[in-house]
Design an enzyme around this catalytic site. Sequence first.
Site, PDB file in Angstrom:
ATOM      1  N   TYR A  32      39.814  27.244  43.092  1.00  0.00           N
ATOM      2  CA  TYR A  32      40.522  28.437  42.611  1.00  0.00           C
ATOM      3  C   TYR A  32      41.936  28.110  42.123  1.00  0.00           C
ATOM      4  O   TYR A  32      42.789  28.998  42.114  1.00  0.00           O
ATOM      5  CB  TYR A  32      40.577  29.495  43.715  1.00  0.00           C
ATOM      6  CG  TYR A  32      39.296  30.294  43.874  1.00  0.00           C
ATOM      7  CD1 TYR A  32      38.896  31.225  42.906  1.00  0.00           C
ATOM      8  CD2 TYR A  32      38.478  30.148  44.985  1.00  0.00           C
ATOM      9  CE1 TYR A  32      37.742  31.969  43.040  1.00  0.00           C
ATOM     10  CE2 TYR A  32      37.305  30.891  45.138  1.00  0.00           C
ATOM     11  CZ  TYR A  32      36.951  31.798  44.159  1.00  0.00           C
ATOM     12  OH  TYR A  32      35.795  32.547  44.301  1.00  0.00           O
ATOM     13  N   ARG A  68      27.653  37.800  34.872  1.00  0.00           N
ATOM     14  CA  ARG A  68      28.829  38.661  35.086  1.00  0.00           C
ATOM     15  C   ARG A  68      28.396  40.132  35.148  1.00  0.00           C
ATOM     16  O   ARG A  68      28.905  40.898  35.967  1.00  0.00           O
ATOM     17  CB  ARG A  68      29.853  38.482  33.943  1.00  0.00           C
ATOM     18  CG  ARG A  68      30.470  37.103  33.831  1.00  0.00           C
ATOM     19  CD  ARG A  68      31.442  36.781  34.928  1.00  0.00           C
ATOM     20  NE  ARG A  68      32.619  37.620  34.935  1.00  0.00           N
ATOM     21  CZ  ARG A  68      33.672  37.410  35.738  1.00  0.00           C
ATOM     22  NH1 ARG A  68      33.676  36.374  36.586  1.00  0.00           N
ATOM     23  NH2 ARG A  68      34.702  38.205  35.709  1.00  0.00           N
ATOM     24  N   THR A 128      34.971  43.205  39.625  1.00  0.00           N
ATOM     25  CA  THR A 128      35.575  42.461  40.734  1.00  0.00           C
ATOM     26  C   THR A 128      35.729  43.340  41.970  1.00  0.00           C
ATOM     27  O   THR A 128      35.455  42.910  43.092  1.00  0.00           O
ATOM     28  CB  THR A 128      36.962  41.918  40.305  1.00  0.00           C
ATOM     29  OG1 THR A 128      36.809  41.208  39.074  1.00  0.00           O
ATOM     30  CG2 THR A 128      37.540  40.996  41.353  1.00  0.00           C
ATOM     31  N   ASN A 170      33.847  40.424  48.037  1.00  0.00           N
ATOM     32  CA  ASN A 170      33.024  41.025  46.979  1.00  0.00           C
ATOM     33  C   ASN A 170      31.720  40.272  46.699  1.00  0.00           C
ATOM     34  O   ASN A 170      31.172  40.348  45.604  1.00  0.00           O
ATOM     35  CB  ASN A 170      33.858  41.235  45.712  1.00  0.00           C
ATOM     36  CG  ASN A 170      34.449  39.952  45.159  1.00  0.00           C
ATOM     37  OD1 ASN A 170      34.225  38.872  45.710  1.00  0.00           O
ATOM     38  ND2 ASN A 170      35.186  40.053  44.065  1.00  0.00           N
ATOM     39  N   HIS A 198      30.487  35.268  43.219  1.00  0.00           N
ATOM     40  CA  HIS A 198      31.377  34.731  42.197  1.00  0.00           C
ATOM     41  C   HIS A 198      30.548  34.356  40.985  1.00  0.00           C
ATOM     42  O   HIS A 198      29.393  33.957  41.124  1.00  0.00           O
ATOM     43  CB  HIS A 198      32.093  33.469  42.709  1.00  0.00           C
ATOM     44  CG  HIS A 198      32.687  32.623  41.607  1.00  0.00           C
ATOM     45  ND1 HIS A 198      33.935  32.870  41.094  1.00  0.00           N
ATOM     46  CD2 HIS A 198      32.169  31.584  40.902  1.00  0.00           C
ATOM     47  CE1 HIS A 198      34.164  31.984  40.112  1.00  0.00           C
ATOM     48  NE2 HIS A 198      33.111  31.199  39.981  1.00  0.00           N
ATOM     49  N   ARG A 220      27.809  43.473  43.352  1.00  0.00           N
ATOM     50  CA  ARG A 220      29.039  43.823  44.084  1.00  0.00           C
ATOM     51  C   ARG A 220      28.997  45.258  44.580  1.00  0.00           C
ATOM     52  O   ARG A 220      29.532  45.569  45.647  1.00  0.00           O
ATOM     53  CB  ARG A 220      30.259  43.549  43.211  1.00  0.00           C
ATOM     54  CG  ARG A 220      30.577  42.042  43.174  1.00  0.00           C
ATOM     55  CD  ARG A 220      31.578  41.684  42.131  1.00  0.00           C
ATOM     56  NE  ARG A 220      32.104  40.336  42.324  1.00  0.00           N
ATOM     57  CZ  ARG A 220      32.823  39.698  41.418  1.00  0.00           C
ATOM     58  NH1 ARG A 220      33.099  40.271  40.268  1.00  0.00           N
ATOM     59  NH2 ARG A 220      33.266  38.479  41.652  1.00  0.00           N
ATOM     60  N   PHE A 271      47.210  36.725  45.984  1.00  0.00           N
ATOM     61  CA  PHE A 271      46.026  36.702  46.853  1.00  0.00           C
ATOM     62  C   PHE A 271      45.448  35.300  47.037  1.00  0.00           C
ATOM     63  O   PHE A 271      44.417  35.135  47.697  1.00  0.00           O
ATOM     64  CB  PHE A 271      44.944  37.659  46.325  1.00  0.00           C
ATOM     65  CG  PHE A 271      44.513  37.402  44.891  1.00  0.00           C
ATOM     66  CD1 PHE A 271      43.575  36.419  44.588  1.00  0.00           C
ATOM     67  CD2 PHE A 271      45.048  38.159  43.853  1.00  0.00           C
ATOM     68  CE1 PHE A 271      43.174  36.182  43.284  1.00  0.00           C
ATOM     69  CE2 PHE A 271      44.661  37.926  42.536  1.00  0.00           C
ATOM     70  CZ  PHE A 271      43.721  36.930  42.248  1.00  0.00           C
ATOM     71  N   LYS A 283      29.064  34.460  48.329  1.00  0.00           N
ATOM     72  CA  LYS A 283      30.283  34.208  49.097  1.00  0.00           C
ATOM     73  C   LYS A 283      30.046  34.367  50.608  1.00  0.00           C
ATOM     74  O   LYS A 283      29.039  34.953  51.039  1.00  0.00           O
ATOM     75  CB  LYS A 283      31.384  35.165  48.618  1.00  0.00           C
ATOM     76  CG  LYS A 283      31.882  34.871  47.196  1.00  0.00           C
ATOM     77  CD  LYS A 283      33.098  35.739  46.875  1.00  0.00           C
ATOM     78  CE  LYS A 283      33.639  35.463  45.493  1.00  0.00           C
ATOM     79  NZ  LYS A 283      34.866  36.267  45.237  1.00  0.00           N
ATOM     80  N   GLU A 295      32.837  24.431  36.525  1.00  0.00           N
ATOM     81  CA  GLU A 295      32.471  24.841  37.887  1.00  0.00           C
ATOM     82  C   GLU A 295      31.131  24.231  38.316  1.00  0.00           C
ATOM     83  O   GLU A 295      30.958  23.871  39.480  1.00  0.00           O
ATOM     84  CB  GLU A 295      32.470  26.370  37.986  1.00  0.00           C
ATOM     85  CG  GLU A 295      33.887  26.917  37.864  1.00  0.00           C
ATOM     86  CD  GLU A 295      33.990  28.433  37.840  1.00  0.00           C
ATOM     87  OE1 GLU A 295      35.124  28.929  37.717  1.00  0.00           O
ATOM     88  OE2 GLU A 295      32.959  29.135  37.940  1.00  0.00           O
TER      89      GLU A 295
HETATM   90  P1  ATP Z   1      35.178  35.608  40.740  1.00  0.00           P
HETATM   91  O1  ATP Z   1      36.105  34.607  40.099  1.00  0.00           O
HETATM   92  O2  ATP Z   1      35.119  35.523  42.254  1.00  0.00           O
HETATM   93  O3  ATP Z   1      33.819  35.644  40.112  1.00  0.00           O
HETATM   94  P2  ATP Z   1      36.368  37.642  39.162  1.00  0.00           P
HETATM   95  O4  ATP Z   1      36.301  36.670  38.036  1.00  0.00           O
HETATM   96  O5  ATP Z   1      35.728  38.986  38.973  1.00  0.00           O
HETATM   97  O6  ATP Z   1      35.766  37.046  40.484  1.00  0.00           O
HETATM   98  P3  ATP Z   1      39.107  36.872  39.467  1.00  0.00           P
HETATM   99  O7  ATP Z   1      40.188  37.606  38.780  1.00  0.00           O
HETATM  100  O8  ATP Z   1      38.677  35.540  38.953  1.00  0.00           O
HETATM  101  O9  ATP Z   1      37.854  37.853  39.598  1.00  0.00           O
HETATM  102  O10 ATP Z   1      39.549  36.722  40.986  1.00  0.00           O
HETATM  103  C1  ATP Z   1      38.905  35.776  41.831  1.00  0.00           C
HETATM  104  C2  ATP Z   1      38.680  36.416  43.181  1.00  0.00           C
HETATM  105  O11 ATP Z   1      39.927  36.681  43.778  1.00  0.00           O
HETATM  106  C3  ATP Z   1      37.948  37.755  43.128  1.00  0.00           C
HETATM  107  O12 ATP Z   1      36.533  37.630  43.191  1.00  0.00           O
HETATM  108  C4  ATP Z   1      38.475  38.465  44.342  1.00  0.00           C
HETATM  109  O13 ATP Z   1      37.690  38.154  45.493  1.00  0.00           O
HETATM  110  C5  ATP Z   1      39.862  37.900  44.508  1.00  0.00           C
HETATM  111  N1  ATP Z   1      40.835  38.841  43.956  1.00  0.00           N
HETATM  112  C6  ATP Z   1      41.051  39.108  42.665  1.00  0.00           C
HETATM  113  N2  ATP Z   1      42.021  40.017  42.518  1.00  0.00           N
HETATM  114  C7  ATP Z   1      42.406  40.343  43.777  1.00  0.00           C
HETATM  115  C8  ATP Z   1      43.378  41.236  44.325  1.00  0.00           C
HETATM  116  N3  ATP Z   1      44.140  41.983  43.535  1.00  0.00           N
HETATM  117  N4  ATP Z   1      43.477  41.283  45.669  1.00  0.00           N
HETATM  118  C9  ATP Z   1      42.723  40.530  46.471  1.00  0.00           C
HETATM  119  N5  ATP Z   1      41.791  39.659  46.019  1.00  0.00           N
HETATM  120  C10 ATP Z   1      41.637  39.578  44.694  1.00  0.00           C
HETATM  121 MG    MG Z   2      36.983  34.678  38.192  1.00  0.00          MG
END
Ligand code: ATP
Ligand code: MG
Length: 137
Positions: free
Chosen positions: A49, A85, A91, A112, A115, A102, A57, A9, A126
């Site tokens: 997204y 993962r 996350t 973080n 992704h 992370r 968010f 990222k 994706e």
């Molecule tokens: P990613 O999709 O980036 O691999 P993830 O699958 O662990 O991460 P998701 O739930 O898909 O998490 O959320 C996508 C992204 O949105 C996260 O990587 C994070 O950067 C952001 N995000 C998720 N939850 C929050 C939150 N509560 N506040 C702010 N940002 C968030």
């Molecule tokens: Mg995700």
Amino acid sequence: MERTFGIIKPDAVAAGDTGKILDIIEQNGFKVAGMRKIHMSKKTAQQFYSVHASRPFYDALTTFMSSAPCVVLVLEKDGAILGWRELMGATNPDMATEGTLRKLFGKSIDHNAVHGSDAKETAAEEIAFFFAGMNLV
Ligand code: ATP
Ligand code: MG
């Protein structure tokens, strides 16, 4: 051999951590089958997204992801989806296991570092989103 999709990222790229993260990826047995450095538009980030469109968010996330260059990856390994993962960690970097990407490179839940796709279907979608028509090796 399974394939998954990953992103280094904008926060991690800007911090100069791209090479370190790629090294750890290779040390963990992943083959990099595709790699591009891109600067997403806000519209591309919103499309990518879109599953999070209703989340509070969403706007901050897509603004961040389009704020600066990132590196998009296709990673190959037996069990690549789950393995990636696990290597990424939770996350929220504060909750991530020691040694995960992370934990090592993430600063906060919204910065973080990496992704990763969360399932077979999303991995295929994706990969196609960023690598359609491109040669994966
Ligand atoms: P990613 O999709 O980036 O691999 P993830 O699958 O662990 O991460 P998701 O739930 O898909 O998490 O959320 C996508 C992204 O949105 C996260 O990587 C994070 O950067 C952001 N995000 C998720 N939850 C929050 C939150 N509560 N506040 C702010 N940002 C968030
Ligand atoms: Mg995700």
